[in-house]
Write a protein that holds these residues in place. Sequence first.
Motif, PDB file in Angstrom:
ATOM      1  N   HIS A 151      -8.233  -7.642   1.275  1.00 26.10           N
ATOM      2  CA  HIS A 151      -8.348  -6.245   0.832  1.00 26.10           C
ATOM      3  C   HIS A 151      -8.936  -5.436   1.982  1.00 26.10           C
TER       4      HIS A 151
ATOM      5  N   SER B 250      -9.250  -4.518  11.230  1.00 24.11           N
ATOM      6  CA  SER B 250      -8.338  -5.008  10.191  1.00 24.11           C
ATOM      7  C   SER B 250      -7.607  -6.253  10.671  1.00 24.11           C
TER       8      SER B 250
ATOM      9  N   SER C  51      -0.369   4.439   4.508  1.00 24.60           N
ATOM     10  CA  SER C  51      -1.636   3.698   4.402  1.00 24.60           C
ATOM     11  C   SER C  51      -1.969   2.936   5.677  1.00 24.60           C
TER      12      SER C  51
ATOM     13  N   LYS D 298      -9.655  -1.576   3.609  1.00 24.90           N
ATOM     14  CA  LYS D 298      -9.753  -0.132   3.395  1.00 24.90           C
ATOM     15  C   LYS D 298      -9.653   0.563   4.749  1.00 24.90           C
ATOM     16  N   THR D 299      -8.478   1.104   5.027  1.00 22.64           N
ATOM     17  CA  THR D 299      -8.238   1.629   6.368  1.00 22.64           C
ATOM     18  C   THR D 299      -8.952   2.950   6.655  1.00 22.64           C
ATOM     19  N   ASP D 300      -9.496   3.575   5.616  1.00 16.97           N
ATOM     20  CA  ASP D 300     -10.278   4.787   5.880  1.00 16.97           C
ATOM     21  C   ASP D 300     -11.711   4.436   6.267  1.00 16.97           C
ATOM     22  N   LYS D 301     -12.039   3.146   6.216  1.00 19.99           N
ATOM     23  CA  LYS D 301     -13.402   2.689   6.530  1.00 19.99           C
ATOM     24  C   LYS D 301     -13.473   1.934   7.860  1.00 19.99           C
TER      25      LYS D 301
ATOM     26  N   ASP E 207      -5.555  -0.641   1.375  1.00 20.49           N
ATOM     27  CA  ASP E 207      -6.098   0.285   0.379  1.00 20.49           C
ATOM     28  C   ASP E 207      -6.570   1.582   1.054  1.00 20.49           C
ATOM     29  N   THR E 208      -5.746   2.602   0.947  1.00 21.76           N
ATOM     30  CA  THR E 208      -6.054   3.887   1.569  1.00 21.76           C
ATOM     31  C   THR E 208      -5.916   4.987   0.525  1.00 21.76           C
ATOM     32  N   PRO E 209      -6.915   5.842   0.347  1.00 18.33           N
ATOM     33  CA  PRO E 209      -6.826   6.914  -0.653  1.00 18.33           C
ATOM     34  C   PRO E 209      -5.598   7.793  -0.447  1.00 18.33           C
TER      35      PRO E 209
ATOM     36  N   GLY F 162       0.840  -1.192   0.000  1.00 19.06           N
ATOM     37  CA  GLY F 162       0.000   0.000   0.000  1.00 19.06           C
ATOM     38  C   GLY F 162       0.873   1.239   0.000  1.00 19.06           C
TER      39      GLY F 162
END
Length: 200
Positions: A173, A184, A37, A175-178, A131-133, A33
């Motif tokens: 997969h 996790s 991330s 998404k650490t912003d979620k 997966d982090t924006p 990532g």
Amino acid sequence: MSNENIVWHEHHVSKKQRAKIKEQKSCILWFTGLSGSGKSTIANAVEVKLNEMGKHTYLLDGDNIRLGLNAGLGFSEEERVENIRRIGEVSKLFVDAGMIVLSAFISPFKQEREKVRKLVKKSEFIEVFIDTPLEVCQSRDPKGLYKKAQKGEIPNFTGISSPYEAPKKAEIHIKTDKILVEESVQIIIEYLQERGYLEC
């Protein structure tokens, strides 16, 4: 340099035997990532949990490796490829030792991650896409690297001046912003439990 005079030495103790006394199945948890991330944070938390469960692990982290094994490598595309190649070979040795190795590296190029995957058996490589924006990673910027990259002080910086090729079919997969770190960790532990990695 020629390798024609070098022959792999077979050990009398097998990978399976090493893993059996540890009551686990060896594998690579490959965390990939962007910088910031949460790869290292989550990998550390997963290792703590596995340690509490009595499992035998080792965490390989980007900065630590570059302070030792890969101290002579820079950040050109060629050197970053070599960085991952070496890490892959070290991870393979840990798998042979019967360990669960957690490797946390940006590893931006799909081809290089696939080369590591092919070093071990199919079931022994678990890609974990953190997966982090990019904007979230930039807002975190724990080491101030994005600010330096945007000023042109760090060349070939992933996400700014060098591409990141996101996994298309990672085994895990996240998404650490979620979700939170604890969630996790639970996702990863459940994956390992359901597929028999945490038992002999």
